[in-house]
Design a protein around this motif. Structure first.
Motif, short mmCIF file in Angstrom:
data_model
loop_
_atom_site.label_atom_id
_atom_site.label_comp_id
_atom_site.label_asym_id
_atom_site.label_seq_id
_atom_site.Cartn_x
_atom_site.Cartn_y
_atom_site.Cartn_z
N MET A 127 -17.11 16.78 2.38
CA MET A 127 -17.99 16.90 3.55
C MET A 127 -18.32 15.52 4.11
O MET A 127 -18.64 14.60 3.37
CB MET A 127 -19.28 17.63 3.14
N THR A 128 -18.22 15.40 5.43
CA THR A 128 -18.56 14.16 6.13
C THR A 128 -19.66 14.46 7.13
O THR A 128 -19.57 15.44 7.89
CB THR A 128 -17.33 13.60 6.87
N LEU A 129 -20.69 13.64 7.14
CA LEU A 129 -21.78 13.82 8.09
C LEU A 129 -21.40 13.19 9.43
O LEU A 129 -21.00 12.03 9.48
CB LEU A 129 -23.06 13.18 7.55
N ARG A 130 -21.50 13.96 10.47
CA ARG A 130 -21.18 13.50 11.83
C ARG A 130 -22.42 13.60 12.72
O ARG A 130 -23.30 14.43 12.49
CB ARG A 130 -20.07 14.35 12.45
N ALA A 131 -22.46 12.78 13.76
CA ALA A 131 -23.49 12.87 14.81
C ALA A 131 -22.87 13.60 15.99
O ALA A 131 -22.06 13.04 16.73
CB ALA A 131 -23.96 11.48 15.21
N LYS A 132 -23.24 14.86 16.15
CA LYS A 132 -22.62 15.74 17.15
C LYS A 132 -23.51 15.83 18.39
O LYS A 132 -24.73 15.82 18.29
CB LYS A 132 -22.44 17.14 16.56
N VAL A 133 -22.89 15.91 19.57
CA VAL A 133 -23.64 16.10 20.81
C VAL A 133 -24.15 17.53 20.88
O VAL A 133 -23.37 18.48 20.89
CB VAL A 133 -22.78 15.78 22.05
N ALA A 134 -25.49 17.66 20.95
CA ALA A 134 -26.10 18.99 21.02
C ALA A 134 -26.58 19.32 22.43
O ALA A 134 -26.79 20.49 22.76
CB ALA A 134 -27.27 19.07 20.05
N GLY A 135 -26.77 18.30 23.26
CA GLY A 135 -27.25 18.53 24.62
C GLY A 135 -27.08 17.29 25.46
O GLY A 135 -26.99 16.17 24.94
N VAL A 136 -27.02 17.47 26.77
CA VAL A 136 -26.84 16.35 27.69
C VAL A 136 -27.60 16.63 28.98
O VAL A 136 -27.78 17.79 29.37
CB VAL A 136 -25.33 16.13 27.98
N GLY A 137 -28.08 15.59 29.63
CA GLY A 137 -28.79 15.77 30.89
C GLY A 137 -28.92 14.44 31.62
O GLY A 137 -28.67 13.38 31.05
N HIS A 138 -29.29 14.52 32.89
CA HIS A 138 -29.46 13.29 33.65
C HIS A 138 -30.51 13.48 34.73
O HIS A 138 -30.93 14.61 35.03
CB HIS A 138 -28.14 12.83 34.28
N TYR A 139 -30.91 12.36 35.31
CA TYR A 139 -31.83 12.39 36.44
C TYR A 139 -31.49 11.25 37.39
O TYR A 139 -31.22 10.12 36.97
CB TYR A 139 -33.29 12.23 35.98
N LEU A 140 -31.51 11.57 38.68
CA LEU A 140 -31.29 10.58 39.74
C LEU A 140 -32.48 10.61 40.69
O LEU A 140 -32.94 11.69 41.08
CB LEU A 140 -30.02 10.88 40.51
N PRO A 141 -33.00 9.44 41.07
CA PRO A 141 -34.11 9.41 42.03
C PRO A 141 -33.74 10.10 43.33
O PRO A 141 -32.56 10.18 43.70
CB PRO A 141 -34.35 7.91 42.24
N GLU A 142 -34.75 10.57 44.05
CA GLU A 142 -34.50 11.35 45.27
C GLU A 142 -33.87 10.53 46.39
O GLU A 142 -33.06 11.05 47.16
CB GLU A 142 -35.82 11.96 45.76
N ARG A 143 -34.22 9.26 46.49
CA ARG A 143 -33.73 8.46 47.61
C ARG A 143 -32.25 8.11 47.44
O ARG A 143 -31.85 7.47 46.47
CB ARG A 143 -34.53 7.16 47.75
N VAL A 144 -31.44 8.55 48.39
CA VAL A 144 -30.01 8.25 48.41
C VAL A 144 -29.76 7.19 49.46
O VAL A 144 -30.18 7.34 50.61
CB VAL A 144 -29.17 9.51 48.71
N VAL A 145 -29.10 6.11 49.08
CA VAL A 145 -28.83 5.00 49.99
C VAL A 145 -27.33 4.93 50.25
O VAL A 145 -26.54 4.57 49.37
CB VAL A 145 -29.34 3.67 49.41
N GLU A 146 -26.94 5.30 51.44
CA GLU A 146 -25.53 5.22 51.84
C GLU A 146 -25.16 3.78 52.15
O GLU A 146 -26.01 2.96 52.50
CB GLU A 146 -25.28 6.09 53.08
N ASN A 147 -23.89 3.46 52.06
CA ASN A 147 -23.44 2.09 52.35
C ASN A 147 -23.88 1.60 53.71
O ASN A 147 -24.25 0.44 53.90
CB ASN A 147 -21.91 2.01 52.27
N ALA A 148 -23.86 2.50 54.69
CA ALA A 148 -24.18 2.11 56.06
C ALA A 148 -25.59 1.55 56.20
O ALA A 148 -25.87 0.78 57.13
CB ALA A 148 -24.00 3.30 57.00
#
Length: 323
Positions: free
Chosen positions: A1-22
């Protein structure tokens, strides 16, 4: 038996303000075409006034916990990668701990700039395989908009704000590359190259400072060193790049991403790319890309992934994991 660190969940957050190149055209000698052609970036998100790195990190953490079906009380530790913590101390990780209502366990920050999330994953993996923690919340979060020189067109158009998080949990495997979880890691740094990417402020100067970068020098080092650390991590477990399902790189510049893929002998359809929508979010870019890649349906259970990054101090590293 080998102990592993498994991904159980993932998530992200982005601020509301979107800045286009222009939006930069009004204040800088630049254009959407100039930015896209040199970086692949089309837009990025900026934090609102008063919105801190720990705020972004907390939202991403809550999303990852919800995805894992876990409560904050199920978490033993928080490892948060950032170069833009709210305060000199205490750590942003402890602020997330408080915001989540965690009253047990421990929390700390890791500072390795754009390579920060790879360093954080490696530390979290070590905590789990050594038995010091069963579940670790690993976060990358940045508000790089706070350290931009808005008169420097070569750098200020490249960066954005955001956060991503993974929940890692202990899982038993048979010790083979078929195990789910982190399979190998590789970390490096070389402080001799401090002057090609740094912030000209800090406690010693008495100012927050601005990000300074020698773009051509960073590019020169990036492709070679990113491919090398990925190959080293894969070599530790006898893995060939052709066996990978996905490369999830630090999202700094599309030319660096493409150059690294070419050096690894992989087509771009095996690379998760989000730089066009987020810009360079430093330590947040890899967990953001993992979360978005999973949401897009690209990353699926059982997929074999290598993720790699390089940042200031020429801190760099790679992690091989099976989703």
């Amino acid at each position: 038996m080998t102990l592993r660190a498994k991904v159980a969940g993932v998530g992200h957050y982005l601020p509301e303000r979107v800045v286009e190149n222009a939006e930069f055209e009004a204040s800088l000698d630049t254009s959407d075409e100039w930015i896209r052609s040199r970086s692949g970036i089309e837009r990025r998100h900026f934090a609102a006034e008063g919105q801190t790195t720990s705020d972004l990190a907390t939202r991403a953490a809550k999303a990852a916990l919800a995805d894992a079906g876990l409560e904050p009380s199920d978490i033993d530790a928080i490892v948060l990668a950032t170069s833009t913590a709210d305060l000199t101390f205490p750590s942003a990780a402890t602020m997330v701990q408080a915001a989540l209502g965690m009253t047990k366990g421990f929390a700390f920050d890791v500072q390795a700039v754009c390579a920060g999330f790879v360093y954080a994953l490696t530390n979290a993996n070590a905590l789990i395989v050594s038995g010091q923690a069963k579940r670790v919340l690993v976060i990358g979060a940045e508000t790089f908009s706070r350290i931009m020189d808005w008169e420097d067109r070569a750098t200020c158009v490249l960066f954005g704000d955001g956060a991503g998080a993974l929940v890692l949990e202990a899982s038993e495997g048979d010790g083979s590359n078929a195990d789910r979880g982190i399979l190998s890691t590789d970390l490096n740094s070389d402080g001799r190259f401090r002057d090609i990417l740094y912030v000209d402020g800090g406690i010693g100067s008495g100012t927050t400072g601005y990000l300074r970068m020698q773009g051509k020098e960073v590019f020169r080092h990036a492709v070679e060193k990113l491919a090398a650390t990925a190959e080293t991590a894969m070599g530790k477990i006898g893995l060939q790049a052709s066996e990978l399902d996905w490369v999830v790189p630090h999202q700094a510049n599309i030319r660096i991403i493409a150059g690294t893929a070419e050096k690894l002998g992989l087509p771009m359809d095996k690379v998760v790319v989000t730089v066009q929508d987020h810009g360079n979010t430093s330590a947040a870019s890899i967990p953001l890309a993992l979360s978005v890649g999973r949401a897009r349906g690209q990353i699926k259970p059982g997929d074999l992934i290598v993720t790699e990054a390089i940042g200031g101090g020429l801190a760099r590293g790679a992690v091989v994991l099976r989703w």
